[in-house]
Scaffold this motif. Structure first.
Motif, PDB file in Angstrom:
ATOM      1  N   ASN A   1      22.268  -7.756 -17.199  1.00  0.00           N
ATOM      2  CA  ASN A   1      22.098  -8.555 -15.975  1.00  0.00           C
ATOM      3  C   ASN A   1      21.285  -7.731 -14.980  1.00  0.00           C
ATOM      4  O   ASN A   1      21.708  -6.647 -14.583  1.00  0.00           O
ATOM      5  CB  ASN A   1      23.457  -8.897 -15.365  1.00  0.00           C
ATOM      6  CG  ASN A   1      24.250  -9.824 -16.258  1.00  0.00           C
ATOM      7  OD1 ASN A   1      23.783 -10.907 -16.602  1.00  0.00           O
ATOM      8  ND2 ASN A   1      25.437  -9.393 -16.663  1.00  0.00           N
ATOM      9  N   VAL A   2      20.156  -8.271 -14.572  1.00  0.00           N
ATOM     10  CA  VAL A   2      19.183  -7.477 -13.813  1.00  0.00           C
ATOM     11  C   VAL A   2      18.978  -8.060 -12.425  1.00  0.00           C
ATOM     12  O   VAL A   2      18.795  -9.271 -12.276  1.00  0.00           O
ATOM     13  CB  VAL A   2      17.824  -7.444 -14.556  1.00  0.00           C
ATOM     14  CG1 VAL A   2      16.794  -6.649 -13.771  1.00  0.00           C
ATOM     15  CG2 VAL A   2      18.001  -6.872 -15.964  1.00  0.00           C
ATOM     16  N   GLN A   3      19.013  -7.189 -11.411  1.00  0.00           N
ATOM     17  CA  GLN A   3      18.744  -7.621 -10.033  1.00  0.00           C
ATOM     18  C   GLN A   3      17.598  -6.785  -9.438  1.00  0.00           C
ATOM     19  O   GLN A   3      17.520  -5.586  -9.672  1.00  0.00           O
ATOM     20  CB  GLN A   3      20.009  -7.465  -9.171  1.00  0.00           C
ATOM     21  CG  GLN A   3      21.164  -8.331  -9.678  1.00  0.00           C
ATOM     22  CD  GLN A   3      22.378  -8.311  -8.774  1.00  0.00           C
ATOM     23  OE1 GLN A   3      22.515  -7.448  -7.911  1.00  0.00           O
ATOM     24  NE2 GLN A   3      23.270  -9.276  -8.974  1.00  0.00           N
ATOM     25  N   PHE A   4      16.763  -7.467  -8.671  1.00  0.00           N
ATOM     26  CA  PHE A   4      15.662  -6.784  -7.978  1.00  0.00           C
ATOM     27  C   PHE A   4      16.037  -6.541  -6.523  1.00  0.00           C
ATOM     28  O   PHE A   4      16.865  -7.251  -5.961  1.00  0.00           O
ATOM     29  CB  PHE A   4      14.402  -7.663  -7.977  1.00  0.00           C
ATOM     30  CG  PHE A   4      13.807  -7.886  -9.338  1.00  0.00           C
ATOM     31  CD1 PHE A   4      13.055  -6.893  -9.950  1.00  0.00           C
ATOM     32  CD2 PHE A   4      13.979  -9.092 -10.003  1.00  0.00           C
ATOM     33  CE1 PHE A   4      12.484  -7.099 -11.196  1.00  0.00           C
ATOM     34  CE2 PHE A   4      13.414  -9.308 -11.247  1.00  0.00           C
ATOM     35  CZ  PHE A   4      12.663  -8.304 -11.849  1.00  0.00           C
ATOM     36  N   VAL A   5      15.376  -5.592  -5.906  1.00  0.00           N
ATOM     37  CA  VAL A   5      15.262  -5.583  -4.450  1.00  0.00           C
ATOM     38  C   VAL A   5      13.908  -6.241  -4.183  1.00  0.00           C
ATOM     39  O   VAL A   5      12.905  -5.845  -4.763  1.00  0.00           O
ATOM     40  CB  VAL A   5      15.289  -4.152  -3.876  1.00  0.00           C
ATOM     41  CG1 VAL A   5      14.961  -4.166  -2.383  1.00  0.00           C
ATOM     42  CG2 VAL A   5      16.650  -3.511  -4.118  1.00  0.00           C
TER      43      VAL A   5
ATOM     44  N   ILE B   1      27.385  -6.468 -10.016  1.00  0.00           N
ATOM     45  CA  ILE B   1      26.551  -7.644 -10.288  1.00  0.00           C
ATOM     46  C   ILE B   1      27.301  -8.911  -9.879  1.00  0.00           C
ATOM     47  O   ILE B   1      26.749  -9.806  -9.245  1.00  0.00           O
ATOM     48  CB  ILE B   1      26.179  -7.695 -11.793  1.00  0.00           C
ATOM     49  CG1 ILE B   1      25.284  -6.510 -12.172  1.00  0.00           C
ATOM     50  CG2 ILE B   1      25.537  -9.029 -12.153  1.00  0.00           C
ATOM     51  CD1 ILE B   1      23.885  -6.522 -11.613  1.00  0.00           C
ATOM     52  N   ARG B   2      28.577  -8.971 -10.210  1.00  0.00           N
ATOM     53  CA  ARG B   2      29.376 -10.176  -9.916  1.00  0.00           C
ATOM     54  C   ARG B   2      29.576 -10.395  -8.421  1.00  0.00           C
ATOM     55  O   ARG B   2      29.892 -11.499  -7.987  1.00  0.00           O
ATOM     56  CB  ARG B   2      30.751 -10.059 -10.584  1.00  0.00           C
ATOM     57  CG  ARG B   2      30.656 -10.149 -12.095  1.00  0.00           C
ATOM     58  CD  ARG B   2      32.038 -10.158 -12.704  1.00  0.00           C
ATOM     59  NE  ARG B   2      31.968 -10.057 -14.149  1.00  0.00           N
ATOM     60  CZ  ARG B   2      32.792 -10.721 -14.957  1.00  0.00           C
ATOM     61  NH1 ARG B   2      33.714 -11.505 -14.457  1.00  0.00           N
ATOM     62  NH2 ARG B   2      32.673 -10.572 -16.260  1.00  0.00           N
ATOM     63  N   ARG B   3      29.384  -9.358  -7.654  1.00  0.00           N
ATOM     64  CA  ARG B   3      29.547  -9.499  -6.210  1.00  0.00           C
ATOM     65  C   ARG B   3      28.467 -10.406  -5.626  1.00  0.00           C
ATOM     66  O   ARG B   3      28.649 -11.025  -4.596  1.00  0.00           O
ATOM     67  CB  ARG B   3      29.477  -8.101  -5.574  1.00  0.00           C
ATOM     68  CG  ARG B   3      30.195  -8.002  -4.261  1.00  0.00           C
ATOM     69  CD  ARG B   3      30.135  -6.583  -3.735  1.00  0.00           C
ATOM     70  NE  ARG B   3      30.895  -5.651  -4.560  1.00  0.00           N
ATOM     71  CZ  ARG B   3      30.679  -4.341  -4.601  1.00  0.00           C
ATOM     72  NH1 ARG B   3      29.708  -3.806  -3.877  1.00  0.00           N
ATOM     73  NH2 ARG B   3      31.413  -3.559  -5.351  1.00  0.00           N
ATOM     74  N   ASN B   4      27.292 -10.459  -6.272  1.00  0.00           N
ATOM     75  CA  ASN B   4      26.197 -11.281  -5.732  1.00  0.00           C
ATOM     76  C   ASN B   4      25.378 -11.883  -6.877  1.00  0.00           C
ATOM     77  O   ASN B   4      24.227 -11.530  -7.090  1.00  0.00           O
ATOM     78  CB  ASN B   4      25.309 -10.418  -4.822  1.00  0.00           C
ATOM     79  CG  ASN B   4      24.260 -11.251  -4.101  1.00  0.00           C
ATOM     80  OD1 ASN B   4      24.385 -12.480  -4.013  1.00  0.00           O
ATOM     81  ND2 ASN B   4      23.217 -10.601  -3.617  1.00  0.00           N
TER      82      ASN B   4
ATOM     83  N   ILE C   1      23.811 -14.558  -7.354  1.00  0.00           N
ATOM     84  CA  ILE C   1      22.545 -15.273  -7.106  1.00  0.00           C
ATOM     85  C   ILE C   1      21.362 -14.304  -7.122  1.00  0.00           C
ATOM     86  O   ILE C   1      20.215 -14.703  -7.322  1.00  0.00           O
ATOM     87  CB  ILE C   1      22.595 -16.091  -5.792  1.00  0.00           C
ATOM     88  CG1 ILE C   1      21.452 -17.113  -5.799  1.00  0.00           C
ATOM     89  CG2 ILE C   1      22.528 -15.198  -4.556  1.00  0.00           C
ATOM     90  CD1 ILE C   1      21.700 -18.338  -5.014  1.00  0.00           C
ATOM     91  N   ALA C   2      21.658 -13.039  -6.954  1.00  0.00           N
ATOM     92  CA  ALA C   2      20.576 -12.037  -7.004  1.00  0.00           C
ATOM     93  C   ALA C   2      20.188 -11.668  -8.434  1.00  0.00           C
ATOM     94  O   ALA C   2      19.197 -10.966  -8.642  1.00  0.00           O
ATOM     95  CB  ALA C   2      20.989 -10.785  -6.238  1.00  0.00           C
ATOM     96  N   THR C   3      20.966 -12.112  -9.399  1.00  0.00           N
ATOM     97  CA  THR C   3      20.621 -11.776 -10.793  1.00  0.00           C
ATOM     98  C   THR C   3      19.412 -12.605 -11.216  1.00  0.00           C
ATOM     99  O   THR C   3      19.501 -13.826 -11.368  1.00  0.00           O
ATOM    100  CB  THR C   3      21.818 -12.024 -11.730  1.00  0.00           C
ATOM    101  OG1 THR C   3      22.926 -11.279 -11.229  1.00  0.00           O
ATOM    102  CG2 THR C   3      21.497 -11.564 -13.144  1.00  0.00           C
ATOM    103  N   ALA C   4      18.283 -11.925 -11.377  1.00  0.00           N
ATOM    104  CA  ALA C   4      17.019 -12.611 -11.626  1.00  0.00           C
ATOM    105  C   ALA C   4      16.754 -12.755 -13.121  1.00  0.00           C
ATOM    106  O   ALA C   4      16.103 -13.697 -13.561  1.00  0.00           O
ATOM    107  CB  ALA C   4      15.879 -11.840 -10.971  1.00  0.00           C
ATOM    108  N   LEU C   5      17.192 -11.785 -13.895  1.00  0.00           N
ATOM    109  CA  LEU C   5      17.028 -11.816 -15.348  1.00  0.00           C
ATOM    110  C   LEU C   5      18.392 -11.568 -15.953  1.00  0.00           C
ATOM    111  O   LEU C   5      19.129 -10.708 -15.462  1.00  0.00           O
ATOM    112  CB  LEU C   5      16.088 -10.694 -15.826  1.00  0.00           C
ATOM    113  CG  LEU C   5      14.787 -10.440 -15.070  1.00  0.00           C
ATOM    114  CD1 LEU C   5      14.128  -9.171 -15.597  1.00  0.00           C
ATOM    115  CD2 LEU C   5      13.847 -11.619 -15.226  1.00  0.00           C
TER     116      LEU C   5
END
Lengths: 259, 298
Positions: B177-181, B210-213, B215-219
């Motif tokens: 699960n990947v999140q960007f800034v 990751i589960r905290r936010n 919607i930020a998980t982009a990939l």
């Protein structure tokens, strides 16, 4: 009021941009960038500014710190929304209402070339940077401006070796609608010497104004094709004191336009 | 039997071996930002050849470096350069002029159309972009055709399917699960089109973070996660560090000399930064912490 040619051009651009428009600002074209920001601060409180892959309003920022590169994240600090780059081309709403297009060649009908110079594509004499987003953006934007840093007969040519953004093709007011292109096409071609517009019917480039101190003869000598020259060619209108103050105190504090 | 969720974390050395000669490789980011350089350097070091490189919609000098190192057969990118620092990549320019690489000419809109066609397993997608231009002539894969409904002209853009997509992001958990800034630019399109996605991240974070936010998980469901702090150096990584302009100038000086016929500086560059260091940690050691830590955003 003293001003530089770059400040003159920024003011010219700003006056042609309207309140409420959504306009993306690149990093590598400091003069159009200044023009857009000047319009925003001078008469465009409802403009949306696209900056470093974000959209925002900069109205209440006292000084717009300059940034050097397109995706400099420091310029994303104002973001109201993010621009997902792969979705940018999905809707004209996500695309800038207007756009600025450079060229290693621009022809007399406003077609532009960013591929390269040469006859044979596989053996170019000069390989250009590539079309970037100009092919698609110019299909959709309400209008666009051809913008050149130098006015040179090798750049302003009779015919481009290659075309990456379709302007008015081989001419004619219906050149774009015949192809089904929804955007309004190139409106002006802005150079350090003058502004060209396009003749209404055949869409040939026409001298609209020369910048103060430049003669029509100088323009013609530096242009690789014969533009339409009206009987009377006016001067590009100088910036006002108010425009200069906004430019120098808020938009261009580092003086890129004065260098 | 207890079921365990499998960690997708691998190191950059192992991840790079997934990229093999002749593959189509995409590299995310945008010009001066967010390229998976820890993997790009490994690919050069392991001697991969004949790559088709799908650069970012606007690609930076990572593509230029791969060309200079002899890894590339074909480039797909609407731009390759470093803006004011280098309007066009020196190796890219020279190799294209000399016919040493093939170029798949397109603009950014057509480029994303091609990636989307790949994701949808379509033979093509239509676009208005390119009508009246030279693109269908210089890129014979693009075809002008008549729309079957109205008879009007359109351009058919065929799929571009990367075998492997390399992406650099801010955070991932061990499960892909990947999140960007920031926006993540066009990287989602690469992941959707590619067969395999490898993501280098500034920080591997616990799944709880990751589960905290979400919607930020982009990939999500990416194939491999590589721990690579400062992994985009010498380019910037939003929220972490800026581009290293001095390093890029060093690269450009070496590249310009090489294109002019003197490869000495460039060979030294490759030796110092790519062939010498055994892994990403040693690369960072070579660049040096004073330099690395000076690249802060504010």
């Amino acid at each position: 009021m003293d001003y530089t040619t770059k400040e003159l051009i920024a003011a010219f651009i700003a006056r042609d941009l309207h309140d409420g428009e959504n306009i993306v600002v690149g990093a590598n074209l400091p003069v159009p960038r200044a023009g857009v920001l000047l319009a925003h601060l001078h008469h465009g409180p409802n403009m949306t500014i696209g900056l470093s892959a974000t959209q925002t309003s900069l109205l209440k920022e006292p000084v717009l710190q300059p940034f050097k590169y397109n995706r400099d994240f420091r310029a994303a600090r104002w973001a109201e929304s993010y621009m997902l780059h792969h979705e940018t081309f999905d809707s004209p709403k996500l695309i800038s209402d207007v756009f600025f297009v450079g060229g290693i060649q621009i022809d007399r009908f406003g077609n532009s070339n960013l591929i390269g110079v040469g006859r044979d594509y596989r053996r170019l004499r000069f390989r250009g940077p590539g079309a970037i987003g100009t092919t698609t953006m110019t299909v959709y934007t309400k209008r666009y401006y051809l913008y050149l840093n130098s006015h040179d007969p090798r750049v302003l040519v009779e015919r481009c070796d290659f075309v990456t953004a379709f302007g008015w093709g081989a001419g004619g007011a219906d050149a774009r609608t015949r192809l089904g292109l929804p955007g309004g096409g190139p409106k002006y071609c802005i150079t350090p010497l003058c502004v060209f517009d396009f003749e209404e019917e055949d869409k040939r480039m026409r001298l609209k104004s020369v910048h103060p101190g430049v003669t029509v003869e100088q323009v013609l000598a530096r242009t690789g094709f014969k533009p339409v020259v009206p009987a009377k060619v006016g001067e590009t209108e100088p910036p006002t004191a108010e425009e200069i103050a906004i430019l120098r105190q808020r938009v261009d504090v580092e003086g890129v336009l004065r260098s | 039997m207890t079921l365990e969720r499998r960690s997708r974390i691998v190191d950059e050395v192992e991840a790079a071996t997934r990229v093999k000669d002749g593959m189509c490789l995409s590299i995310g980011g945008h010009i001066m930002s967010s390229h998976a350089m820890a993997l790009v350097r490994r690919i050069i070091r392991q001697g991969t050849r004949n790559l088709t490189v799908v650069g970012a919609a606007s690609a930076g000098l990572e593509v230029d470096l791969l060309i200079g190192a002899g890894c590339v057969r074909k480039v797909v990118a609407p731009y390759v350069g470093a803006e004011a620092l280098a309007p066009i990549g020196p190796f890219y320019k020279a190799a294209a002029e000399r016919g040493e690489i093939e170029t798949w000419e397109c603009d950014e809109g057509m480029y994303y159309t091609a990636l989307r066609a790949a994701a949808l397993r379509l033979p093509f997608l239509p676009t208005l972009a390119g009508l009246g231009t030279s693109l269908p002539e210089v890129n014979p894969d693009l075809k002008v055709f008549a729309d079957p409904l109205t008879g009007r002209p359109l351009v058919a853009v065929p799929p571009l399917q990367p075998d492997v997509a390399l992406i650099h992001a801010a955070y991932a958990d061990p499960y892909g699960n990947v999140q960007f800034v920031g926006s993540g630019m066009g990287d989602r399109a690469h992941h959707r089109a590619a067969t395999v996605t490898i993501v280098t991240v500034e920080r591997v974070v616990p799944n709880e973070e990751i589960r905290r936010n979400p919607i930020a998980t982009a990939l999500w469901n990416v194939d491999m996660v590589v721990r690579a702090p400062y992994g985009s150096h010498p380019f910037q990584s939003p929220g972490f560090y800026l581009h290293d302009e001095a390093h890029l100038e060093e690269y450009l000086a070496a590249a310009r000399a090489a294109v002019g016929g003197d490869r000495g500086l460039f060979d030294k560059y490759l030796e110092r930064y790519i062939f010498g260091p055994a892994n990403h940690a040693e690369y960072l050691q070579t660049v040096g912490f004073p330099r690395i830590l000076s690249l802060h955003e504010v």
